[in-house]
Every structure is written in structure tokens, then in C-alpha cells.
Write an enzyme that holds these catalytic residues in place. Structure first.
Site, PDB file in Angstrom:
ATOM      1  N   SER A 104       0.854  -1.193   0.000  1.00 58.93           N
ATOM      2  CA  SER A 104       0.000   0.000   0.000  1.00 58.93           C
ATOM      3  C   SER A 104       0.883   1.233   0.000  1.00 58.93           C
ATOM      4  CB  SER A 104      -0.893   0.010   1.246  1.00 58.93           C
ATOM      5  OG  SER A 104      -1.533   1.264   1.408  1.00 58.93           O
TER       6      SER A 104
ATOM      7  N   TYR B 248      -2.436  -0.779  10.094  1.00 65.00           N
ATOM      8  CA  TYR B 248      -2.528  -1.150   8.683  1.00 65.00           C
ATOM      9  C   TYR B 248      -1.251  -0.781   7.940  1.00 65.00           C
ATOM     10  CZ  TYR B 248      -4.080  -1.197   3.813  1.00 65.00           C
ATOM     11  OH  TYR B 248      -4.184  -1.441   2.462  1.00 65.00           O
TER      12      TYR B 248
END
Length: 251
Positions: A141, A155
Site C-alpha cells: 500500500s 494497517y
């Protein structure tokens, strides 16, 4: 004869499902797994209608069931003959600021995104070593570039860990094995559709995944997708003060 076979985890929705559609259009056979098999059934039927020449196999898989991961991967390999590419995509986006009672969702995110990814990479590399080659693709990401605050902390850290793990595998230079690490920017998906405020530079799922598929097909080692604006922004995020990075991330 098709172009080969691709195994995609977390394929029941979002980026995984759209990657399945786009790779099917390119002529790849597919091995799709996720926790929600009813969605996999629907996706399989959709692909069968659009691309009847493509073989699609589906299986239920929770990537935190570490005994199940190699069994499912090996089952796909036996069924299809070989697995040419594994896309480690399954992920979780839960998060709570540290110290505010969020230990359970933060732990679930870390376990799914990091330990679950480790299980997938182990199973994939076992197959690739046995068959003499393959392409390991890890979906990280853009948030992995720097530490992120509040609900994004666990995350972002898990996705940074996944990228480092894939880079370590690449450094081994296993004969016949290519490694790609994809850093998607903000692409519309089930995960970020739940956000109270849409993030900056959000693109639709099909457009965002098209850039991911292009980078994967080129076997790029590292790719920020879509390239604009995320290639320059990724560089900026590495060097700018965290207060500015936070604003760029829309947090």
C-alpha cells in the site's frame, strides 16, 4: 493454450475481484480464494460467461488459518497443473488509535496482513521452488511508505512489513522466480468505501486495477499505482515532515 495460471487471494471483492476480471480478459486461468465463497461463485459465473475459454477454480480460504493456506494452494496447483503467479492480496483494514482500546482490531489487521501474508508467501515459494519458477506478487500500500497516524497505524505498519518480507525473498534470487511489490494509491474498494471522507486522489476500481495489472504484467519489482500522482508523491512522503504526510494521506 492460455497464458498461464494465476492464484489470487482475497478475490471475492474489491481489488482482488477486479484483478480476476482483468487477468481473465488477458487469457489467464484463475485460482480464486477468499472467505466469502458465495461471492466467489458469482465472480466465477461472471467470468465463465465473459471468457468461456478461461478455467476458473475457487476455494474458501481464511489466510489466518495457517494450516489451510498450503493445502488450498497445493490443491489449486494439482488441479491446474501449475501455478505461474501468486498474488498475495487478502487484507484487512480495521484500525483504532493506539491506547484507545483498539488492541483487538489492530491485532486482527496485523495478523491478517502480515502473518497471513507470510503464510501465503511460504506456500507460494514452496510451489515455485518445486516447479522451477513463478511470479510472486505482493500487494502492499502507499501507506507503507511512512508511518501513518490514528486508524491507519496498524494497517500501514503491516503493509510496510509485507513489502520488506517480499524484498527479502527477492534478495535471495531464487532461480526462475520473479518478485513484484505493488504499492496501490487510493483506489475505490470495499475497504476504503467505508471511510467517512473519501481520500485525496481516489480513482475508480477499474482504472486503479488496470494500472496494477499493467505493472504486474511487466513484472516490475516495485510499482506505485497509478503512477500519477503516486510515483512523485511516494518520494515526497519519504522525506517530508510527518505533519505534511498526514495531510497528503487525507488523515
Amino acid at each position: 493454450m492460455g497464458k498461464g495460471s494465476i492464484l489470487i487471494t482475497g478475490a471475492s471483492s474489491g481489488l482482488g475481484a477486479e484483478m480476476a476480471r482483468q487477468f481473465a480478459a488477458l487469457g489467464y486461468d484463475l485460482a480464486l480464494c477468499a472467505r466469502r465463497t458465495e461471492r466467489l461463485d458469482e465472480l466465477s459465473q461472471e467470468i465463465a460467461v465473459a471468457h468461456p475459454e478461461v478455467r476458473v477454480r475457487i476455494a474458501e480460504l481464511d489466510v489466518t488459518d495457517f494450516d489451510a493456506v498450503p493445502k488450498v494452494f497445493d490443491g489449486f496447483a494439482d488441479d491446474l497443473g501449475r501455478i505461474d503467479r501468486v498474488i498475495v492480496n487478502a487484507g484487512l483494514g480495521k484500525g483504532v488509535p493506539f491506547g484507545k482500546g483498539g488492541d483487538r482490531p489492530n491485532r486482527q489487521t496485523a495478523q491478517t496482513n502480515f502473518i497471513g501474508a507470510m503464510a501465503q508467501m511460504e506456500a507460494a515459494m514452496k510451489i515455485f521452488r518445486a516447479q522451477g519458477g513463478g511470479h510472486l506478487v505482493v500487494i502492499s500500500s502507499i501507506s507503507a511508505v511512512r508511518g501513518m497516524p490514528k486508524t491507519m497505524t496498524s494497517y500501514a505498519a503491516s503493509k510496510a512489513g509485507v513489502a520488506a518480507m517480499a524484498e527479502g525473498i527477492a534478495a535471495e534470487r531464487v532461480p526462475g522466480v520473479d518478485v513484484s511489490i505493488i504499492f496501490p494509491g487510493y483506489i475505490s474498494s470495499e475497504m476504503n468505501d467505508k471511510a467517512a471522507h473519501p481520500p485525496t486522489f481516489l480513482v475508480d476500481t477499474r482504472t486503479g486495477v488496470r494500472s496494477m495489472v499493467s505493472a504486474i504484467e511487466k513484472r516490475r519489482f516495485k510499482a506505485y499505482t497509478p503512477a500519477w500522482p503516486w510515483v512523485p508523491l511516494a518520494y515526497a512522503m519519504k522525506v517530508l515532515p510527518l505533519s505534511i504526510v498526514r495531510r497528503l494521506a487525507g488523515i
